[in-house]
Design an enzyme around this catalytic site. Structure first.
Site, PDB file in Angstrom:
ATOM      1  N   SER A 122     -24.858  77.959  49.241  1.00 12.21           N
ATOM      2  CA  SER A 122     -25.639  78.466  48.122  1.00 12.21           C
ATOM      3  C   SER A 122     -24.674  79.245  47.227  1.00 12.21           C
ATOM      4  O   SER A 122     -24.127  80.260  47.640  1.00 12.21           O
ATOM      5  CB  SER A 122     -26.748  79.372  48.666  1.00 12.21           C
ATOM      6  OG  SER A 122     -27.434  79.993  47.605  1.00 12.21           O
ATOM      7  N   LYS A 165     -26.053  74.117  46.614  1.00 10.78           N
ATOM      8  CA  LYS A 165     -27.189  74.726  45.901  1.00 10.78           C
ATOM      9  C   LYS A 165     -26.630  75.670  44.855  1.00 10.78           C
ATOM     10  O   LYS A 165     -25.771  76.503  45.141  1.00 10.78           O
ATOM     11  CB  LYS A 165     -28.061  75.449  46.927  1.00 10.78           C
ATOM     12  CG  LYS A 165     -29.030  76.464  46.374  1.00 10.78           C
ATOM     13  CD  LYS A 165     -30.066  76.810  47.442  1.00 10.78           C
ATOM     14  CE  LYS A 165     -30.370  78.295  47.480  1.00 10.78           C
ATOM     15  NZ  LYS A 165     -31.371  78.626  48.521  1.00 10.78           N
ATOM     16  N   LYS A 186     -27.473  78.493  41.896  1.00 11.36           N
ATOM     17  CA  LYS A 186     -28.472  79.412  41.345  1.00 11.36           C
ATOM     18  C   LYS A 186     -28.493  79.243  39.829  1.00 11.36           C
ATOM     19  O   LYS A 186     -27.428  79.161  39.188  1.00 11.36           O
ATOM     20  CB  LYS A 186     -28.104  80.857  41.700  1.00 11.36           C
ATOM     21  CG  LYS A 186     -28.135  81.139  43.195  1.00 11.36           C
ATOM     22  CD  LYS A 186     -29.559  81.185  43.730  1.00 11.36           C
ATOM     23  CE  LYS A 186     -29.566  81.573  45.203  1.00 11.36           C
ATOM     24  NZ  LYS A 186     -30.936  81.702  45.730  1.00 11.36           N
ATOM     25  N   ASP A 213     -31.598  76.514  42.517  1.00  8.46           N
ATOM     26  CA  ASP A 213     -32.573  77.520  42.968  1.00  8.46           C
ATOM     27  C   ASP A 213     -32.741  78.535  41.847  1.00  8.46           C
ATOM     28  O   ASP A 213     -31.782  79.189  41.434  1.00  8.46           O
ATOM     29  CB  ASP A 213     -32.069  78.212  44.245  1.00  8.46           C
ATOM     30  CG  ASP A 213     -33.103  79.177  44.847  1.00  8.46           C
ATOM     31  OD1 ASP A 213     -34.185  79.349  44.257  1.00  8.46           O
ATOM     32  OD2 ASP A 213     -32.805  79.764  45.909  1.00  8.46           O
ATOM     33  N   GLU A 226     -35.560  74.538  43.617  1.00 13.00           N
ATOM     34  CA  GLU A 226     -36.190  75.517  44.498  1.00 13.00           C
ATOM     35  C   GLU A 226     -36.847  76.624  43.682  1.00 13.00           C
ATOM     36  O   GLU A 226     -36.219  77.194  42.785  1.00 13.00           O
ATOM     37  CB  GLU A 226     -35.098  76.083  45.433  1.00 13.00           C
ATOM     38  CG  GLU A 226     -35.588  77.035  46.504  1.00 13.00           C
ATOM     39  CD  GLU A 226     -34.462  77.431  47.486  1.00 13.00           C
ATOM     40  OE1 GLU A 226     -33.430  76.726  47.549  1.00 13.00           O
ATOM     41  OE2 GLU A 226     -34.617  78.456  48.170  1.00 13.00           O
ATOM     42  N   ASP A 282     -39.772  78.260  48.337  1.00 20.25           N
ATOM     43  CA  ASP A 282     -39.121  79.269  49.185  1.00 20.25           C
ATOM     44  C   ASP A 282     -40.044  80.488  49.204  1.00 20.25           C
ATOM     45  O   ASP A 282     -40.932  80.610  50.052  1.00 20.25           O
ATOM     46  CB  ASP A 282     -37.720  79.572  48.621  1.00 20.25           C
ATOM     47  CG  ASP A 282     -37.006  80.741  49.285  1.00 20.25           C
ATOM     48  OD1 ASP A 282     -37.571  81.379  50.179  1.00 20.25           O
ATOM     49  OD2 ASP A 282     -35.855  81.056  48.892  1.00 20.25           O
ATOM     50  N   LYS A 286     -37.511  80.130  55.934  1.00 18.45           N
ATOM     51  CA  LYS A 286     -36.724  81.289  56.369  1.00 18.45           C
ATOM     52  C   LYS A 286     -37.626  82.006  57.363  1.00 18.45           C
ATOM     53  O   LYS A 286     -38.708  82.479  56.971  1.00 18.45           O
ATOM     54  CB  LYS A 286     -36.422  82.225  55.195  1.00 18.45           C
ATOM     55  CG  LYS A 286     -35.486  81.636  54.160  1.00 18.45           C
ATOM     56  CD  LYS A 286     -35.281  82.604  53.008  1.00 18.45           C
ATOM     57  CE  LYS A 286     -34.392  81.961  51.950  1.00 18.45           C
ATOM     58  NZ  LYS A 286     -34.348  82.760  50.706  1.00 18.45           N
ATOM     59  N   GLY A 295     -31.327  80.846  53.964  1.00 24.44           N
ATOM     60  CA  GLY A 295     -30.546  81.983  54.450  1.00 24.44           C
ATOM     61  C   GLY A 295     -30.774  83.188  53.565  1.00 24.44           C
ATOM     62  O   GLY A 295     -31.287  83.064  52.445  1.00 24.44           O
TER      63      GLY A 295
HETATM   64  O1  OSB Z   1     -33.390  82.283  47.367  1.00 25.97           O
HETATM   65  O2  OSB Z   1     -32.489  81.353  49.029  1.00 25.97           O
HETATM   66  C1  OSB Z   1     -32.575  82.318  48.278  1.00 25.97           C
HETATM   67  C2  OSB Z   1     -29.941  84.924  49.210  1.00 25.97           C
HETATM   68  C3  OSB Z   1     -30.637  86.089  48.994  1.00 25.97           C
HETATM   69  C4  OSB Z   1     -31.919  86.022  48.512  1.00 25.97           C
HETATM   70  C5  OSB Z   1     -32.499  84.773  48.248  1.00 25.97           C
HETATM   71  C6  OSB Z   1     -31.816  83.604  48.493  1.00 25.97           C
HETATM   72  C7  OSB Z   1     -30.497  83.689  48.947  1.00 25.97           C
HETATM   73  C8  OSB Z   1     -29.647  82.523  49.164  1.00 25.97           C
HETATM   74  C9  OSB Z   1     -28.517  82.725  50.140  1.00 25.97           C
HETATM   75  O3  OSB Z   1     -29.735  81.499  48.544  1.00 25.97           O
HETATM   76  C10 OSB Z   1     -28.286  81.611  51.083  1.00 25.97           C
HETATM   77  C11 OSB Z   1     -27.312  82.019  52.161  1.00 25.97           C
HETATM   78  O4  OSB Z   1     -27.653  82.858  53.028  1.00 25.97           O
HETATM   79  O5  OSB Z   1     -26.197  81.497  52.155  1.00 25.97           O
HETATM   80 MG    MG Z   2     -34.368  80.431  47.426  1.00 33.03          MG
END
Ligand code: OSB
Ligand code: MG
Length: 373
Positions: A138, A164, A166, A191, A216, A241, A265, A293
């Site tokens: 991510s 992924k 952001k 995401d 996402e 999510d 999660k 995660g």
């Molecule tokens: O939206 O998945 C998410 C991290 C913190 C808060 C929200 C998210 C995330 C990640 C991190 O995408 C994924 C990882 O732990 O590598």
């Molecule tokens: Mg997410």
């Protein structure tokens, strides 16, 4: 049988290698909330509460989770003898709304304790069938499309099976377009962490040309209904999510067609019992799931790896190796990924399968509090 004698709450600080920016905020220091549960024989189970410093992902944060565990979760668990870990979810739900991450830290620690007591890997106690977990990365929001293209290239080079990215308004089509041009075939997804609304529907439709695996959580953190409207307009599958906080929410998603994939999660859904229900419901409904995660330390990662070994976790999870996050993790061995982008489930050890470096954790601890029956 599960009987917890005492519980210790602990906060450590472990700096992330690089700041992680999502549409709703940036994480740098990484305050990590660790928990230990002890049974009458003195066996200890470590877990991680993945609430963050601020309530920008869900309504929970370290401070609220700390209080919820101490005041409401611990008293229910410390006074009770359970036949096994699967009964804990119900006890924590009765007239106790929300606080899923707080509940999950304790509930999951009980599953791990049960695995340790029975001397079996946590993955097997949960019903896991995989020996290796396909892994994705991510990537936080980068300063420029060129920076992002470089990061994606490095990640593909390392073997990651899903990338992924952001996004947020103004840093979406241009960033993803640049990546797609550089890597026409890469397994990409985005995401948005709630950064859009239905007014952005025309913009979101433009993402379809990039053939993303999924988008996402584009809309509000607690929305199911509007995601259904959006999914009707998009070719790209929506993955939920934030808004899947229970099996009931997953049922709503199915009923309204609000998404075609679920990111599970365990912390977001109050632990493993609820995760297993969502996993099974999605399997019956032909909805693929993957394990998300929350930038966990090696402790929380162990729980995610165990869960991701279940059969319907068919897409690569956000379960990157320790080195993606930390100069040095707090567990031995650290979590590693092979050149094919796979993380091995530690099936030769009981519980989560890694040892916590207790001396190091002690050095990193900034506060610590114990609760007993
Ligand atoms: O939206 O998945 C998410 C991290 C913190 C808060 C929200 C998210 C995330 C990640 C991190 O995408 C994924 C990882 O732990 O590598
Ligand atoms: Mg997410």
């Amino acid at each position: 049988m599960i009987k917890i004698k005492d519980m210790t709450l602990r906060e450590i600080q472990l700096p992330l290698k690089e700041a992680f920016q999502i549409s709703s905020g940036t994480e740098t220091t990484s305050r990590i909330f660790l928990l230990t549960l002890k049974n009458a024989d003195g066996q200890v189970s470590w877990s991680e509460c993945c609430a963050g410093a601020f309530p920008n992902y869900s309504s929970e944060a370290i401070e609220t989770a700390w209080m919820a565990i101490k005041e409401w979760v611990a008293p229910r668990i410390l006074t009770t003898e359970f036949d096994g870990p699967s009964g804990i979810y119900e006890v924590l739900e009765e007239n106790f709304r929300g606080h899923n991450m707080a509940k999950a830290a304790v509930e999951m620690a009980c599953w791990n304790l049960a695995a340790q007591q029975e001397n079996v890997p946590l993955a097997h106690l949960l019903g896991g069938t995989r020996e290796k977990i396909a892994t994705g990365i991510s990537l936080g929001i980068q300063a420029s499309p060129a920076d992002l293209v470089r990061k994606v290239g490095e990640s593909l080079e390392l073997g990651y099976r899903k990338i992924k990215i952001k996004i947020k308004p103004g840093m979406d089509l241009n960033f993803i377009g640049a990546v797609r041009e550089a890597y026409p075939e890469a397994p990409l997804m985005v995401d948005a962490n709630n950064a859009y609304s239905l007014e952005d529907i025309e913009l979101l439709k433009k993402l379809d040309v990039f053939k993303l695996l999924m988008i996402e959580q584009p809309l509000a953190w607690d929305d199911i209904f509007k995601h259904g409207i959006l999914q009707g307009e998009l070719e790209t599958p929506i993955c939920l999510d934030e808004s899947i906080t229970s099996v009931a929410k997953a049922e709503e998603m199915l009923a309204l067609g609000s998404g075609k994939v679920v990111n599970i999660k365990p912390a977001r859904v109050a632990g493993f019992t609820s995760s297993l229900m969502i996993h099974d419901l999605c399997a019956q409904s032909r909805i693929p799931v993957w394990c998300g995660g929350m930038l966990e330390s090696g402790v929380g990662r162990g729980y995610n790896v165990a869960l991701a070994s279940l059969p319907n976790f068919v897409l690569p999870g956000d379960v990157s190796p320790s080195s993606r996050y930390w100069e040095q993790d707090i567990v031995t061995p650290e979590w590693t990924m092979d050149a094919e982008g796979m993380v091995t489930v530690p099936l030769d050890k009981a519980g989560i399968g890694v040892e916590v470096n207790v001396d190091r954790v002690d050095d990193l601890t900034v506060r610590c509090e114990s609760v007993s029956a």
